[in-house]
Design a protein around this motif. Sequence first.
Motif, PDB file in Angstrom:
ATOM      1  N   LEU A   1      30.195  60.571  29.893  1.00 43.39           N
ATOM      2  CA  LEU A   1      30.420  61.499  28.966  1.00 43.39           C
ATOM      3  C   LEU A   1      29.228  62.082  28.408  1.00 43.39           C
ATOM      4  O   LEU A   1      28.988  62.850  27.423  1.00 43.39           O
ATOM      5  N   LYS A   2      27.975  62.238  29.321  1.00 46.77           N
ATOM      6  CA  LYS A   2      26.733  62.613  29.100  1.00 46.77           C
ATOM      7  C   LYS A   2      26.702  64.278  28.434  1.00 46.77           C
ATOM      8  O   LYS A   2      26.289  64.754  27.627  1.00 46.77           O
ATOM      9  N   LYS A   3      27.664  64.853  29.416  1.00 48.06           N
ATOM     10  CA  LYS A   3      27.514  66.373  29.057  1.00 48.06           C
ATOM     11  C   LYS A   3      28.085  66.469  27.768  1.00 48.06           C
ATOM     12  O   LYS A   3      27.852  67.599  27.061  1.00 48.06           O
ATOM     13  N   THR A   4      29.163  65.827  27.187  1.00 48.80           N
ATOM     14  CA  THR A   4      29.704  65.980  25.960  1.00 48.80           C
ATOM     15  C   THR A   4      28.739  65.545  24.829  1.00 48.80           C
ATOM     16  O   THR A   4      28.352  66.407  23.993  1.00 48.80           O
ATOM     17  N   ARG A   5      28.120  64.422  25.102  1.00 55.82           N
ATOM     18  CA  ARG A   5      27.028  64.099  24.127  1.00 55.82           C
ATOM     19  C   ARG A   5      26.132  64.922  24.086  1.00 55.82           C
ATOM     20  O   ARG A   5      25.686  65.079  22.908  1.00 55.82           O
ATOM     21  N   ASP A   6      25.506  65.531  25.014  1.00 53.79           N
ATOM     22  CA  ASP A   6      24.210  66.238  25.001  1.00 53.79           C
ATOM     23  C   ASP A   6      24.735  67.493  24.266  1.00 53.79           C
ATOM     24  O   ASP A   6      23.988  68.138  23.494  1.00 53.79           O
TER      25      ASP A   6
END
Length: 295
Positions: free
Chosen positions: A8-13
């Motif tokens: 979920l890194k993309k969403t988090r960033d």
Amino acid sequence: FNKIAEGLKKTRDKFFGNIKTLFAGRKLDDEVLEELEEIMILSDMGVEATEDILKELKERYKKENSDDPLLLLRDIMVEHLKDEPLSFNPDKKPFVILVVGVNGTGKTTTIAKLGKLYKDKGHDVVFAAGDTFRAAAIEQLKEWGNRLGIDVIAHTHGADAAAVAFDALNHAVAKGRDIVIIDTAGRLHTKQNLMEELKKIKRVIQKVIPDAPHETLLVLDGTTGQNGIIQAKVFKETTDLTGIVVTKLDGTAKGGIAFAINQELDIPIKLIGVGEKADDLQIFDPKTYCNALLG
Ligand code: GDP
């Protein structure tokens, strides 16, 4: 090493990281709430879920005299998601899982991943190649079966999907297998036929195991937003779905979609796909998911 957080890194960033910045040193006033709303909607959480969560945030912030809106938001988000784990009952032998969804959503890959998940726990799994419509589907499942050491019961392309499922179940009963995972076609352009086919599969497998399927999972592509939810509603009308698998959450910055799904479909999300590899399927747990979103 947390695969969900990584996936979920993309969403988090892109979005949820901004919430932290947004709250820093500021009161939860209307301006902050408005900016928060924008972040949430842009992450595909859906208007309805966003409004509900923000309303509760505003009320509880006051009532609880909170000085940590991020913590409060995290709690409210977690509470907003249904928490119903994937069921597995070893007394039901075989335990039958029917997997439905539109082509391209990641259905076959999800079946492979699910098979591995159970196999790794020591269960004896069989796949039924019930997508007899898409040309490469049977081969693809057989390939996964080979790679994972899982038997695949298949007929030829164009064969009757219900007959494949019937054979797979009879095979599983005869050999004492633990779990049968049934693939199905996903051609939504011939919606009526597909829904009839799914009903037939169900009717036929119940001749072998009267209370099967024990789980009916709908695979949804997490990158398709509202379109995915519309697809899901079509399936929900004719199929008794017991759970949703949201795939490709690693490929999008709009990973808030779980909230929209939860709000609009009233079917629990049970698994999420966060990559293309066999162990990239994760049990959906609201707390872990929200922590992964909020960092
Ligand atoms: P089907 O037509 O629904 O059976 O879809 P497939 O299982 O063939 O998957 C379509 C594509 O999506 C393939 O390239 C998969 O590798 C990819 N895919 C499936 N699940 C995921 C996921 O969770 N993350 C990513 N990044 N790709 C996925």
